[in-house]
Design a protein around this motif. Structure first.
Motif, PDB file in Angstrom:
ATOM      1  N   CYS A 101      39.783  37.353  36.801  1.00 25.10           N
ATOM      2  CA  CYS A 101      40.872  37.917  36.002  1.00 25.10           C
ATOM      3  C   CYS A 101      41.360  36.875  35.000  1.00 25.10           C
ATOM      4  O   CYS A 101      41.010  35.700  35.081  1.00 25.10           O
ATOM      5  CB  CYS A 101      42.012  38.396  36.886  1.00 25.10           C
ATOM      6  N   ARG A 147      42.176  47.694  35.013  1.00 26.53           N
ATOM      7  CA  ARG A 147      43.075  47.817  36.171  1.00 26.53           C
ATOM      8  C   ARG A 147      44.382  48.479  35.744  1.00 26.53           C
ATOM      9  O   ARG A 147      44.848  48.305  34.614  1.00 26.53           O
ATOM     10  CB  ARG A 147      43.383  46.444  36.755  1.00 26.53           C
ATOM     11  N   HIS A 150      38.598  44.057  34.606  1.00 28.36           N
ATOM     12  CA  HIS A 150      39.927  43.453  34.755  1.00 28.36           C
ATOM     13  C   HIS A 150      40.914  44.190  33.855  1.00 28.36           C
ATOM     14  O   HIS A 150      42.013  44.529  34.278  1.00 28.36           O
ATOM     15  CB  HIS A 150      39.890  41.961  34.401  1.00 28.36           C
TER      16      HIS A 150
END
Length: 187
Positions: free
Chosen positions: A88, A40, A37
């Motif tokens: 997330c 990203r 996460h």
């Protein structure tokens, strides 16, 4: 065939060890999801990514250590399905708080396992848990609590950016993600 070597290893201890293996693998999976996460492009926190990636590897090592122990004691390993991790997080603080909650749950499970082993008069299992997990868990909880407090002090976007650099530097200095006090630079 594994039963020929089994001695003083209660079935309920075996089951609790299987529960612990699955809990460690669940934590491994959750930390892996957390790591990626923060990798990203729209999040871009390489330090937090590396921190959680190391935490994932440590949790897998814990599960493997317990599985090796189970084989030494003549137990039967039963792996279960891993629940889907949280995909997330709102921010780094939410992820760190979730990590601390997971570590507290893992620690409580280890304490319960130790108490069960003690009640079953299994000193070998008690020693295994004490020698391999209990202090490491306490150290990891302290590190997460310290990181949460440091991040609380960084209340701006610049502060969050600097915190990421801080944790990246700590992770690059070696040692484990959650289990080494030397990984936390002090102000």
């Amino acid at each position: 065939m594994c039963m020929i070597m089994r001695q003083n290893f209660a079935k309920n201890c075996e089951q609790k060890l299987n529960d612990q293996i699955n809990m460690e693998l669940n934590a491994c999976h959750q930390y892996l999801a957390m790591a990626y996460h923060f990798d990203r492009a729209d999040v871009s926190s390489p330090g937090v990514h590396k921190f959680f990636l190391q935490a994932s590897a440590e949790e897998r090592e814990h599960a493997e250590k317990i599985m090796t122990y189970m084989n030494k004691r003549g137990g039967l390993i039963r792996l279960e399905g891993i629940p889907e991790p949280l995909p997330c997080f709102k921010d780094t603080m939410a992820a760190l708080k979730h990590a601390l909650k997971m570590e507290l749950e893992v620690n409580q499970s280890l304490l319960d396992l130790h108490a069960l082993a003690s009640s079953e008069n299994d000193p070998n299992l008690c020693d295994f848990i004490e020698a391999n997990f209990l202090q490491e868990q306490v150290d990891g909880q302290k590190i997460l609590a310290d990181l949460i407090r440091q991040l609380e002090r960084a209340t701006t976007d610049v502060g969050d950016y600097l915190f990421d650099k801080y944790i990246q530097s700590a992770a690059a200095s070696g040692g484990g993600a959650l289990h080494s006090e030397k990984d936390i630079p002090r102000r």
